[in-house]
Design an enzyme around this catalytic site. Sequence first.
Site, PDB file in Angstrom:
ATOM      1  N   GLU A   1       0.868  -1.192   0.000  1.00 26.67           N
ATOM      2  CA  GLU A   1       0.000   0.000   0.000  1.00 26.67           C
ATOM      3  C   GLU A   1       0.902   1.237   0.000  1.00 26.67           C
ATOM      4  O   GLU A   1       1.987   1.208   0.602  1.00 26.67           O
ATOM      5  CB  GLU A   1      -0.849  -0.032   1.277  1.00 26.67           C
ATOM      6  CG  GLU A   1      -1.589   1.235   1.634  1.00 26.67           C
ATOM      7  CD  GLU A   1      -2.175   1.200   3.059  1.00 26.67           C
ATOM      8  OE1 GLU A   1      -1.579   0.562   3.938  1.00 26.67           O
ATOM      9  OE2 GLU A   1      -3.246   1.813   3.255  1.00 26.67           O
TER      10      GLU A   1
ATOM     11  N   ASN B   1      -6.970   6.278  -1.438  1.00 28.82           N
ATOM     12  CA  ASN B   1      -5.885   5.343  -1.155  1.00 28.82           C
ATOM     13  C   ASN B   1      -6.141   4.171  -2.115  1.00 28.82           C
ATOM     14  O   ASN B   1      -7.060   3.386  -1.905  1.00 28.82           O
ATOM     15  CB  ASN B   1      -5.971   4.882   0.315  1.00 28.82           C
ATOM     16  CG  ASN B   1      -4.776   4.024   0.703  1.00 28.82           C
ATOM     17  OD1 ASN B   1      -4.126   3.438  -0.164  1.00 28.82           O
ATOM     18  ND2 ASN B   1      -4.493   3.938   1.993  1.00 28.82           N
TER      19      ASN B   1
ATOM     20  N   LYS C   1      -9.524   2.137  -1.651  1.00 34.01           N
ATOM     21  CA  LYS C   1      -9.700   1.594  -0.298  1.00 34.01           C
ATOM     22  C   LYS C   1     -11.015   2.054   0.333  1.00 34.01           C
ATOM     23  O   LYS C   1     -11.290   3.260   0.412  1.00 34.01           O
ATOM     24  CB  LYS C   1      -8.521   2.037   0.584  1.00 34.01           C
ATOM     25  CG  LYS C   1      -8.489   1.432   1.983  1.00 34.01           C
ATOM     26  CD  LYS C   1      -7.202   1.875   2.669  1.00 34.01           C
ATOM     27  CE  LYS C   1      -7.032   1.269   4.056  1.00 34.01           C
ATOM     28  NZ  LYS C   1      -5.753   1.710   4.676  1.00 34.01           N
TER      29      LYS C   1
ATOM     30  N   GLU D   1      -5.976   8.755   7.836  1.00 35.35           N
ATOM     31  CA  GLU D   1      -6.513   8.323   6.533  1.00 35.35           C
ATOM     32  C   GLU D   1      -7.897   8.912   6.293  1.00 35.35           C
ATOM     33  O   GLU D   1      -8.273   9.168   5.152  1.00 35.35           O
ATOM     34  CB  GLU D   1      -6.549   6.795   6.441  1.00 35.35           C
ATOM     35  CG  GLU D   1      -5.144   6.194   6.414  1.00 35.35           C
ATOM     36  CD  GLU D   1      -5.151   4.731   6.038  1.00 35.35           C
ATOM     37  OE1 GLU D   1      -4.643   3.916   6.824  1.00 35.35           O
ATOM     38  OE2 GLU D   1      -5.660   4.399   4.962  1.00 35.35           O
TER      39      GLU D   1
ATOM     40  N   CYS E   1      -4.898  -3.024   3.118  1.00 38.57           N
ATOM     41  CA  CYS E   1      -4.612  -2.872   4.530  1.00 38.57           C
ATOM     42  C   CYS E   1      -5.775  -3.110   5.502  1.00 38.57           C
ATOM     43  O   CYS E   1      -6.106  -4.239   5.792  1.00 38.57           O
ATOM     44  CB  CYS E   1      -3.962  -1.519   4.793  1.00 38.57           C
ATOM     45  SG  CYS E   1      -3.071  -1.541   6.339  1.00 38.57           S
TER      46      CYS E   1
ATOM     47  N   ASN F   1       0.333  -1.090   5.411  1.00 39.62           N
ATOM     48  CA  ASN F   1       1.287  -0.336   6.250  1.00 39.62           C
ATOM     49  C   ASN F   1       0.666  -0.368   7.640  1.00 39.62           C
ATOM     50  O   ASN F   1      -0.330   0.339   7.872  1.00 39.62           O
ATOM     51  CB  ASN F   1       1.369   1.135   5.827  1.00 39.62           C
ATOM     52  CG  ASN F   1       2.090   1.403   4.524  1.00 39.62           C
ATOM     53  OD1 ASN F   1       2.954   2.258   4.465  1.00 39.62           O
ATOM     54  ND2 ASN F   1       1.732   0.739   3.456  1.00 39.62           N
TER      55      ASN F   1
HETATM   56  N1  ING Z   1      -3.124   0.520   8.822  1.00 38.54           N
HETATM   57  C1  ING Z   1      -3.571  -0.162   9.971  1.00 38.54           C
HETATM   58  C2  ING Z   1      -4.290  -1.467   9.656  1.00 38.54           C
HETATM   59  O1  ING Z   1      -5.496  -1.561   9.595  1.00 38.54           O
HETATM   60  C3  ING Z   1      -4.860  -0.021  12.020  1.00 38.54           C
HETATM   61  C4  ING Z   1      -4.388   0.730  10.829  1.00 38.54           C
HETATM   62  C5  ING Z   1      -4.034  -0.858  12.725  1.00 38.54           C
HETATM   63  C6  ING Z   1      -6.164   0.118  12.363  1.00 38.54           C
HETATM   64  C7  ING Z   1      -4.520  -1.563  13.821  1.00 38.54           C
HETATM   65  C8  ING Z   1      -6.671  -0.575  13.488  1.00 38.54           C
HETATM   66  C9  ING Z   1      -5.842  -1.402  14.207  1.00 38.54           C
HETATM   67  O2  ING Z   1      -3.561  -2.438   9.548  1.00 38.54           O
HETATM   68  C10 ING Z   1      -3.781   0.850   7.679  1.00 38.54           C
HETATM   69  N2  ING Z   1      -3.056   1.548   6.780  1.00 38.54           N
HETATM   70  O3  ING Z   1      -4.944   0.567   7.488  1.00 38.54           O
END
Ligand code: ING
Length: 320
Positions: free
Chosen positions: A47, A111, A128, A147, A173, A198
């Site tokens: 991503e 995204n 996304k 985001e 993601c 990411n």
């Molecule tokens: N990154 C993370 C993901 O969903 C996240 C953001 C991490 C949200 C952990 C909730 C919990 O893996 C992206 N870019 O979506």
Amino acid sequence: MARHLKIAAAQLGPLHRKDTRVDATRRLVALLREAHGMGAKFVVFPELAFTTFFPRWWMEDQAEVDRNYFERTLPSADTQPLFDAARKLGIGFYVGYAELTEEQGRPRRFNTAVLVGPDGTLVGKYRKVHLPGHAEHKPKAAFQHLEKKYFEVGDLGFRVWRFMDTITGMLICNDRRWPEAFRVLALQGAEIVALGFNTPTENLHYPEPPALRVHHHLIMAQAMAFQNATWLIETAKCGHEDGFRMFGHSLIVAPSGEIAVKSQTEEDEVICYNCDIDLAANLKKTMFNFAAHRRPEHYKLIVERVGAEVTPANEPAAKR
Ligand code: ING
């Protein structure tokens, strides 16, 4: 002879704010060449693969954000070398990027990920849908996850494409945390799902053991591949970007739910597996024969209700 496709996850280590699209593209081309050397025909990049994970920063100058982090065209002069190298090597690929476009007379920012055929043609685009994080500034937080500020919710839905003699779908993601996304792809016959990510090692909201976040990543990938009888390639951008750590654990999961291969580092690293695309055929005919076993008449709440509401069957106002 069952259909096979040699697929690689081309994991990218950190991209710092000082790194340019040219730096990123040079590393992506090196990964593509290494994947080619391993015999890969389809390469899945991360991503937002051309820049640092910029949603971690609160920035107010939209023109500067657009200039530094969004692609008005893909390819552009800076990213063209990736497309040239892939076409020359006859390799198809998935790559994620920040898309800036004009639609309905106004700028739109998504995204986005694209699927590019081995002949260099654009096969498909995905924007996304599940945008995590927040839109407002959290000055007290160790880092931002903006985001919802920088991107619009994707408007192209969850689609699949006929791609290199397979049916391939794309996600990005945070989509991997929502089973509905995979199921919509599987209901369209997806045999392969490509997903770049990411994922910060630290939790923004409360202290969480970093190992737990990776545990979630691993169980989701295995469950989604198995419950939808698809191959799943998840490719990380990872490592410390300007000091902010994101985990790797790029992986290729078989329709059986078994991890076929997993990355070992938080740097540029290629993993590759010769995927038997027909491996899922039996699963799709038996255990996960959707037509034979699914009962959508009982699933209405999944579409009608957004947030959870307590509606017990043994209370008068209960709505089924
Ligand atoms: N990154 C993370 C993901 O969903 C996240 C953001 C991490 C949200 C952990 C909730 C919990 O893996 C992206 N870019 O979506």
